[in-house]
Every structure is written in C-alpha cells, then in structure tokens.
Design a protein around this motif. Sequence first.
Motif, PDB file in Angstrom:
ATOM      1  N   LEU A  74       0.566  -0.950   0.342  1.00 47.92           N
ATOM      2  CA  LEU A  74      -0.483  -0.133   0.244  1.00 47.92           C
ATOM      3  C   LEU A  74       1.142   1.549   0.162  1.00 47.92           C
ATOM      4  O   LEU A  74       1.353   1.263   0.841  1.00 47.92           O
ATOM      5  CB  LEU A  74      -0.670   0.345   1.070  1.00 47.92           C
ATOM      6  CG  LEU A  74      -1.897   0.924   1.346  1.00 47.92           C
ATOM      7  CD1 LEU A  74      -2.668   1.378   0.260  1.00 47.92           C
ATOM      8  CD2 LEU A  74      -2.475   1.276   2.663  1.00 47.92           C
ATOM      9  N   VAL A  75       0.459   2.454  -0.971  1.00 48.13           N
ATOM     10  CA  VAL A  75       1.359   3.515  -1.229  1.00 48.13           C
ATOM     11  C   VAL A  75       0.257   4.108  -1.069  1.00 48.13           C
ATOM     12  O   VAL A  75      -0.335   4.313  -1.277  1.00 48.13           O
ATOM     13  CB  VAL A  75       2.107   3.779  -2.472  1.00 48.13           C
ATOM     14  CG1 VAL A  75       3.157   4.678  -2.660  1.00 48.13           C
ATOM     15  CG2 VAL A  75       3.243   2.438  -2.913  1.00 48.13           C
ATOM     16  N   SER A  76       0.711   5.233  -0.044  1.00 47.21           N
ATOM     17  CA  SER A  76      -0.060   5.503   0.587  1.00 47.21           C
ATOM     18  C   SER A  76       0.015   7.427   1.124  1.00 47.21           C
ATOM     19  O   SER A  76       1.284   7.424   1.758  1.00 47.21           O
ATOM     20  CB  SER A  76      -1.475   5.118   1.430  1.00 47.21           C
ATOM     21  OG  SER A  76      -2.305   6.468   1.981  1.00 47.21           O
ATOM     22  N   ALA A  77      -0.314   8.126   0.908  1.00 44.85           N
ATOM     23  CA  ALA A  77      -0.021   9.718   1.916  1.00 44.85           C
ATOM     24  C   ALA A  77      -1.144   9.844   3.594  1.00 44.85           C
ATOM     25  O   ALA A  77      -0.977  10.732   4.150  1.00 44.85           O
ATOM     26  CB  ALA A  77      -0.651  10.828   1.426  1.00 44.85           C
ATOM     27  N   ASN A  78      -1.838   8.639   3.184  1.00 41.68           N
ATOM     28  CA  ASN A  78      -2.759   9.045   4.670  1.00 41.68           C
ATOM     29  C   ASN A  78      -2.070   8.205   5.533  1.00 41.68           C
ATOM     30  O   ASN A  78      -2.489   6.474   5.894  1.00 41.68           O
ATOM     31  CB  ASN A  78      -4.286   8.031   4.356  1.00 41.68           C
ATOM     32  CG  ASN A  78      -5.563   8.314   4.938  1.00 41.68           C
ATOM     33  OD1 ASN A  78      -5.423   7.491   6.661  1.00 41.68           O
ATOM     34  ND2 ASN A  78      -6.289   8.438   4.394  1.00 41.68           N
ATOM     35  N   GLN A  79      -2.106   8.996   6.292  1.00 43.55           N
ATOM     36  CA  GLN A  79      -1.185   8.564   8.459  1.00 43.55           C
ATOM     37  C   GLN A  79      -2.276   7.072   8.705  1.00 43.55           C
ATOM     38  O   GLN A  79      -2.174   5.959   9.126  1.00 43.55           O
ATOM     39  CB  GLN A  79      -0.807   9.134   8.621  1.00 43.55           C
ATOM     40  CG  GLN A  79      -0.357   8.884  10.505  1.00 43.55           C
ATOM     41  CD  GLN A  79       1.122   8.018   9.366  1.00 43.55           C
ATOM     42  OE1 GLN A  79       1.932   9.476   8.946  1.00 43.55           O
ATOM     43  NE2 GLN A  79       1.084   7.470   9.978  1.00 43.55           N
ATOM     44  N   GLU A  80      -3.708   7.269   8.750  1.00 43.04           N
ATOM     45  CA  GLU A  80      -4.434   6.015   9.199  1.00 43.04           C
ATOM     46  C   GLU A  80      -4.537   4.459   8.505  1.00 43.04           C
ATOM     47  O   GLU A  80      -4.494   4.020   8.935  1.00 43.04           O
ATOM     48  CB  GLU A  80      -5.979   7.021   9.134  1.00 43.04           C
ATOM     49  CG  GLU A  80      -6.266   8.291  10.619  1.00 43.04           C
ATOM     50  CD  GLU A  80      -7.905   8.397  10.573  1.00 43.04           C
ATOM     51  OE1 GLU A  80      -8.763   7.901   9.768  1.00 43.04           O
ATOM     52  OE2 GLU A  80      -8.170   9.404  11.157  1.00 43.04           O
ATOM     53  N   ASN A  81      -4.641   5.372   7.027  1.00 46.88           N
ATOM     54  CA  ASN A  81      -4.655   3.860   6.412  1.00 46.88           C
ATOM     55  C   ASN A  81      -2.919   2.886   6.344  1.00 46.88           C
ATOM     56  O   ASN A  81      -3.021   1.767   6.997  1.00 46.88           O
ATOM     57  CB  ASN A  81      -4.725   3.963   5.130  1.00 46.88           C
ATOM     58  CG  ASN A  81      -5.937   4.158   4.803  1.00 46.88           C
ATOM     59  OD1 ASN A  81      -6.670   3.970   5.715  1.00 46.88           O
ATOM     60  ND2 ASN A  81      -6.336   4.705   3.816  1.00 46.88           N
ATOM     61  N   ILE A  82      -1.942   4.315   6.876  1.00 45.75           N
ATOM     62  CA  ILE A  82      -0.501   3.351   7.181  1.00 45.75           C
ATOM     63  C   ILE A  82      -0.685   2.697   8.234  1.00 45.75           C
ATOM     64  O   ILE A  82      -0.419   1.597   8.595  1.00 45.75           O
ATOM     65  CB  ILE A  82       0.335   4.493   6.594  1.00 45.75           C
ATOM     66  CG1 ILE A  82       0.605   4.636   5.625  1.00 45.75           C
ATOM     67  CG2 ILE A  82       1.399   3.963   7.211  1.00 45.75           C
ATOM     68  CD1 ILE A  82       1.793   4.282   4.759  1.00 45.75           C
ATOM     69  N   ASP A  83      -1.726   3.487   9.542  1.00 51.38           N
ATOM     70  CA  ASP A  83      -1.451   3.133  10.412  1.00 51.38           C
ATOM     71  C   ASP A  83      -1.824   1.766  10.868  1.00 51.38           C
ATOM     72  O   ASP A  83      -1.669   0.360  11.568  1.00 51.38           O
ATOM     73  CB  ASP A  83      -1.450   3.784  11.629  1.00 51.38           C
ATOM     74  CG  ASP A  83      -0.634   5.646  11.918  1.00 51.38           C
ATOM     75  OD1 ASP A  83       0.938   5.077  11.551  1.00 51.38           O
ATOM     76  OD2 ASP A  83      -0.994   6.179  12.416  1.00 51.38           O
ATOM     77  N   MET A  84      -2.852   1.585  10.271  1.00 48.98           N
ATOM     78  CA  MET A  84      -3.755   1.067  10.642  1.00 48.98           C
ATOM     79  C   MET A  84      -3.258  -0.453   9.794  1.00 48.98           C
ATOM     80  O   MET A  84      -3.225  -1.957  10.109  1.00 48.98           O
ATOM     81  CB  MET A  84      -4.935   0.442   9.455  1.00 48.98           C
ATOM     82  CG  MET A  84      -6.393  -0.357   9.439  1.00 48.98           C
ATOM     83  SD  MET A  84      -6.538  -1.414   7.376  1.00 48.98           S
ATOM     84  CE  MET A  84      -6.245   0.384   6.641  1.00 48.98           C
ATOM     85  N   CYS A  85      -2.997  -0.722   8.268  1.00 53.09           N
ATOM     86  CA  CYS A  85      -2.478  -2.047   8.083  1.00 53.09           C
ATOM     87  C   CYS A  85      -0.442  -1.994   8.490  1.00 53.09           C
ATOM     88  O   CYS A  85      -0.430  -3.581   8.862  1.00 53.09           O
ATOM     89  CB  CYS A  85      -1.645  -1.183   6.264  1.00 53.09           C
ATOM     90  SG  CYS A  85      -3.262  -1.106   5.600  1.00 53.09           S
TER      91      CYS A  85
END
Length: 150
Positions: free
Chosen positions: A112-123
């Motif tokens: 997952l490549v993302s700028a969304n911190q919540e998505n990064i943290d969840m993964c």
Amino acid sequence: DCEALSMDHIISNVMGGSEQRLDALRSLFASSAQRTLKLYCVGHESTAVMQVVLRKMELRDYFETEAIVGSDHALLRSGSVDDSEHSDHTQMKLFLLRLLQQQHIENEQLLLVSANQENIDMCKQINLCSVYEVKSVDDITKMQQWLLPV
C-alpha cells in the motif's frame, strides 16, 4: 460534469498543489511499467470521475479498468455489511482484504502506497500488507529507484 475539471483544479485538489508531484508520479508509473506489477488507484470519488482525472493527468494508461477503484466499485461495495457506514480507513481495510482474497495473493505481496497516515497505521497495526508512506516528491523518487530493473 467531471470532463469540465481543469488541470489547475486537479493539481490543486488532487495533487496537493504540486505539479512536481504529478511529474514524479508519471515518472514512477513509467518505471513500474517495466516491472511485473499490478497497480490499483483507490479514491473517494466515483470510478468514472477517477478515470477522467487519471486521463487528464496522463496516468490512465497505467491502470487496468478494474484497477481504478472509486466509491462505487464492486470491491468497495461487495459483502454483507453496509460499507457506507464504515470510516475511510475501515473501507480501505475491507478493500485490501477483498483484493488479497480475489487476487489470491499473500499479505506480504501487497504494498500500500499512501499519504493517508490512518491507512498506513491500520495496515501496520494488523500486519495487513507492506506499506510505504508518501509525504513528499522525494518519497516518490525513492520509490522509483526501487522499481528500476536491476
């Protein structure tokens, strides 16, 4: 009408005001085409709007049609629960779980490549997949260096 969206609007609202970020993405996706990768673009807009925006940004050709995942896409809308009640990061988790299942891939094969911190943290928290957080154009450039054929 999404066809009426100007590049100024797209750069301002989609690319965070950075034309350099768009140029870096174009270069990254061109590099990724040299590898055996399947890219997905996931967003909050409808799939049709996302297709128009990607076309206007000259990025559309890097994504198969079913890999452009808008709010109305089957991978976000399938299942027995009413997905509209879930938070954005829960929607992303459900999408990633469905993608893993549908594509028959292992968690560590998905990035997952993302700028969304919540998505990064969840993964990271549930070890759902590998993650790469994009905060700047430099992060996109670093990723491109990883993708260059050896």
